[in-house]
Design a protein around this motif. Structure first.
Motif, PDB file in Angstrom:
ATOM      1  N   GLU A   1      36.089  36.356  44.372  1.00  0.00           N
ATOM      2  CA  GLU A   1      35.965  36.395  45.828  1.00  0.00           C
ATOM      3  C   GLU A   1      35.696  35.012  46.396  1.00  0.00           C
ATOM      4  O   GLU A   1      36.225  34.649  47.445  1.00  0.00           O
ATOM      5  CB  GLU A   1      34.864  37.368  46.233  1.00  0.00           C
ATOM      6  N   GLU A   2      34.883  34.210  45.702  1.00  0.00           N
ATOM      7  CA  GLU A   2      34.592  32.849  46.157  1.00  0.00           C
ATOM      8  C   GLU A   2      35.863  31.994  46.108  1.00  0.00           C
ATOM      9  O   GLU A   2      36.155  31.246  47.042  1.00  0.00           O
ATOM     10  CB  GLU A   2      33.501  32.229  45.287  1.00  0.00           C
ATOM     11  N   LYS A   3      36.648  32.120  45.034  1.00  0.00           N
ATOM     12  CA  LYS A   3      37.908  31.375  44.933  1.00  0.00           C
ATOM     13  C   LYS A   3      38.868  31.780  46.039  1.00  0.00           C
ATOM     14  O   LYS A   3      39.531  30.934  46.638  1.00  0.00           O
ATOM     15  CB  LYS A   3      38.560  31.615  43.574  1.00  0.00           C
ATOM     16  N   LYS A   4      38.937  33.083  46.340  1.00  0.00           N
ATOM     17  CA  LYS A   4      39.817  33.570  47.395  1.00  0.00           C
ATOM     18  C   LYS A   4      39.392  33.006  48.749  1.00  0.00           C
ATOM     19  O   LYS A   4      40.231  32.574  49.541  1.00  0.00           O
ATOM     20  CB  LYS A   4      39.785  35.098  47.434  1.00  0.00           C
ATOM     21  N   ARG A   5      38.087  32.980  49.009  1.00  0.00           N
ATOM     22  CA  ARG A   5      37.578  32.440  50.271  1.00  0.00           C
ATOM     23  C   ARG A   5      37.933  30.959  50.401  1.00  0.00           C
ATOM     24  O   ARG A   5      38.387  30.506  51.456  1.00  0.00           O
ATOM     25  CB  ARG A   5      36.058  32.633  50.356  1.00  0.00           C
ATOM     26  N   ILE A   6      37.781  30.205  49.325  1.00  0.00           N
ATOM     27  CA  ILE A   6      38.096  28.782  49.346  1.00  0.00           C
ATOM     28  C   ILE A   6      39.592  28.567  49.583  1.00  0.00           C
ATOM     29  O   ILE A   6      39.999  27.710  50.377  1.00  0.00           O
ATOM     30  CB  ILE A   6      37.635  28.110  48.031  1.00  0.00           C
ATOM     31  N   ARG A   7      40.443  29.373  48.915  1.00  0.00           N
ATOM     32  CA  ARG A   7      41.891  29.257  49.132  1.00  0.00           C
ATOM     33  C   ARG A   7      42.261  29.540  50.580  1.00  0.00           C
ATOM     34  O   ARG A   7      43.098  28.858  51.166  1.00  0.00           O
ATOM     35  CB  ARG A   7      42.642  30.227  48.215  1.00  0.00           C
ATOM     36  N   GLU A   8      41.632  30.561  51.179  1.00  0.00           N
ATOM     37  CA  GLU A   8      41.920  30.895  52.575  1.00  0.00           C
ATOM     38  C   GLU A   8      41.489  29.768  53.509  1.00  0.00           C
ATOM     39  O   GLU A   8      42.194  29.446  54.468  1.00  0.00           O
ATOM     40  CB  GLU A   8      41.243  32.199  52.955  1.00  0.00           C
ATOM     41  N   GLU A   9      40.338  29.146  53.237  1.00  0.00           N
ATOM     42  CA  GLU A   9      39.888  28.027  54.062  1.00  0.00           C
ATOM     43  C   GLU A   9      40.849  26.849  53.955  1.00  0.00           C
ATOM     44  O   GLU A   9      41.182  26.212  54.959  1.00  0.00           O
ATOM     45  CB  GLU A   9      38.479  27.605  53.656  1.00  0.00           C
ATOM     46  N   LEU A  10      41.305  26.551  52.735  1.00  0.00           N
ATOM     47  CA  LEU A  10      42.253  25.448  52.550  1.00  0.00           C
ATOM     48  C   LEU A  10      43.588  25.742  53.237  1.00  0.00           C
ATOM     49  O   LEU A  10      44.190  24.858  53.846  1.00  0.00           O
ATOM     50  CB  LEU A  10      42.474  25.185  51.057  1.00  0.00           C
ATOM     51  N   ALA A  11      44.047  26.989  53.161  1.00  0.00           N
ATOM     52  CA  ALA A  11      45.296  27.360  53.823  1.00  0.00           C
ATOM     53  C   ALA A  11      45.170  27.228  55.335  1.00  0.00           C
ATOM     54  O   ALA A  11      46.094  26.763  56.003  1.00  0.00           O
ATOM     55  CB  ALA A  11      45.701  28.785  53.441  1.00  0.00           C
ATOM     56  N   ALA A  12      44.030  27.627  55.894  1.00  0.00           N
ATOM     57  CA  ALA A  12      43.818  27.504  57.338  1.00  0.00           C
ATOM     58  C   ALA A  12      43.814  26.031  57.757  1.00  0.00           C
ATOM     59  O   ALA A  12      44.403  25.663  58.775  1.00  0.00           O
ATOM     60  CB  ALA A  12      42.518  28.186  57.745  1.00  0.00           C
TER      61      ALA A  12
ATOM     62  N   GLN B   1      24.956  47.427  30.380  1.00  0.00           N
ATOM     63  CA  GLN B   1      24.385  46.682  31.503  1.00  0.00           C
ATOM     64  C   GLN B   1      24.892  45.235  31.497  1.00  0.00           C
ATOM     65  O   GLN B   1      25.238  44.682  32.543  1.00  0.00           O
ATOM     66  CB  GLN B   1      22.864  46.716  31.434  1.00  0.00           C
ATOM     67  N   ALA B   2      24.982  44.622  30.320  1.00  0.00           N
ATOM     68  CA  ALA B   2      25.478  43.248  30.224  1.00  0.00           C
ATOM     69  C   ALA B   2      26.946  43.181  30.636  1.00  0.00           C
ATOM     70  O   ALA B   2      27.374  42.253  31.333  1.00  0.00           O
ATOM     71  CB  ALA B   2      25.299  42.718  28.804  1.00  0.00           C
ATOM     72  N   VAL B   3      27.741  44.178  30.242  1.00  0.00           N
ATOM     73  CA  VAL B   3      29.148  44.218  30.626  1.00  0.00           C
ATOM     74  C   VAL B   3      29.280  44.363  32.138  1.00  0.00           C
ATOM     75  O   VAL B   3      30.088  43.692  32.777  1.00  0.00           O
ATOM     76  CB  VAL B   3      29.884  45.356  29.887  1.00  0.00           C
TER      77      VAL B   3
ATOM     78  N   ILE C   1      31.094  41.757  34.732  1.00  0.00           N
ATOM     79  CA  ILE C   1      32.145  42.182  35.651  1.00  0.00           C
ATOM     80  C   ILE C   1      31.780  41.808  37.079  1.00  0.00           C
ATOM     81  O   ILE C   1      32.605  41.285  37.830  1.00  0.00           O
ATOM     82  CB  ILE C   1      32.408  43.698  35.514  1.00  0.00           C
ATOM     83  N   ALA C   2      30.528  42.044  37.466  1.00  0.00           N
ATOM     84  CA  ALA C   2      30.084  41.702  38.817  1.00  0.00           C
ATOM     85  C   ALA C   2      30.164  40.195  39.043  1.00  0.00           C
ATOM     86  O   ALA C   2      30.582  39.739  40.113  1.00  0.00           O
ATOM     87  CB  ALA C   2      28.666  42.211  39.045  1.00  0.00           C
ATOM     88  N   ALA C   3      29.782  39.401  38.036  1.00  0.00           N
ATOM     89  CA  ALA C   3      29.851  37.941  38.166  1.00  0.00           C
ATOM     90  C   ALA C   3      31.303  37.483  38.306  1.00  0.00           C
ATOM     91  O   ALA C   3      31.608  36.597  39.111  1.00  0.00           O
ATOM     92  CB  ALA C   3      29.189  37.274  36.971  1.00  0.00           C
ATOM     93  N   ALA C   4      32.208  38.087  37.539  1.00  0.00           N
ATOM     94  CA  ALA C   4      33.620  37.713  37.630  1.00  0.00           C
ATOM     95  C   ALA C   4      34.184  38.071  39.002  1.00  0.00           C
ATOM     96  O   ALA C   4      34.967  37.304  39.578  1.00  0.00           O
ATOM     97  CB  ALA C   4      34.416  38.418  36.535  1.00  0.00           C
TER      98      ALA C   4
END
Length: 148
Positions: free
Chosen positions: A21-32, A7-9, A13-16
């Motif tokens: 996904e948050e980093k990807k969203r931020i990169r897409e916003e900066l690229a736009a 359960q901890a693993v 994994i879910a947190a990672a």
């Protein structure tokens, strides 16, 4: 039934994944935002060259091609513009690889720009020079075909 270790693993994994996904969203916003800034800077140059930016992005517009025929589809028009290239897809926006070996057509500018960014990031082949382009195809006012 899962153990507390499993359960901890799973939670880690879910947190990672959430963090990625948050980093990807931020990169897409900066690229736009960066693309919008480039479009503003390039708008005057495009107007001076007789080109107009489509949908607010500074992309090149190709109006001339190798023959005088009115093409019935975007892929035929692209094949006329780039006769040695492998043309795939359908739409007025072309993502062109280095040396115009492959041309992929898209109906939406944002998707074509995403494909260009992927080519810029990953390369388009073993001898990639990272000179990829997005081209808006404009066959002219006489075009009345189904793809117009």
């Amino acid at each position: 039934m899962t153990s507390h270790v499993e359960q901890a693993v799973a939670e880690r994994i879910a947190a990672a994944r959430r963090k990625a996904e948050e980093k990807k969203r931020i990169r897409e916003e900066l690229a736009a935002a960066r693309t919008a800034g480039l479009a503003r800077r390039n708008a005057r140059r495009l107007r001076n060259q007789g080109q107009t930016p489509k949908e607010g992005f500074g992309v090149r517009v190709y109006r001339k091609h190798r023959c005088e025929a009115v093409h019935s589809s975007w892929s035929e028009f692209a094949a006329c513009v780039w006769p040695a290239a492998e043309v795939a897809g359908d739409g007025p926006y072309a993502a062109v690889s280095c040396a115009a070996r492959t041309v992929t057509l898209y109906g939406v500018l944002a998707v074509a720009l995403a494909r260009k960014r992927a080519h810029d990031r990953d390369g388009c082949g073993p001898d990639c020079a990272r000179r990829h382009q997005v081209i808006a195809l404009d066959p002219g006012p006489e075009r009345t075909g189904a793809a117009a």
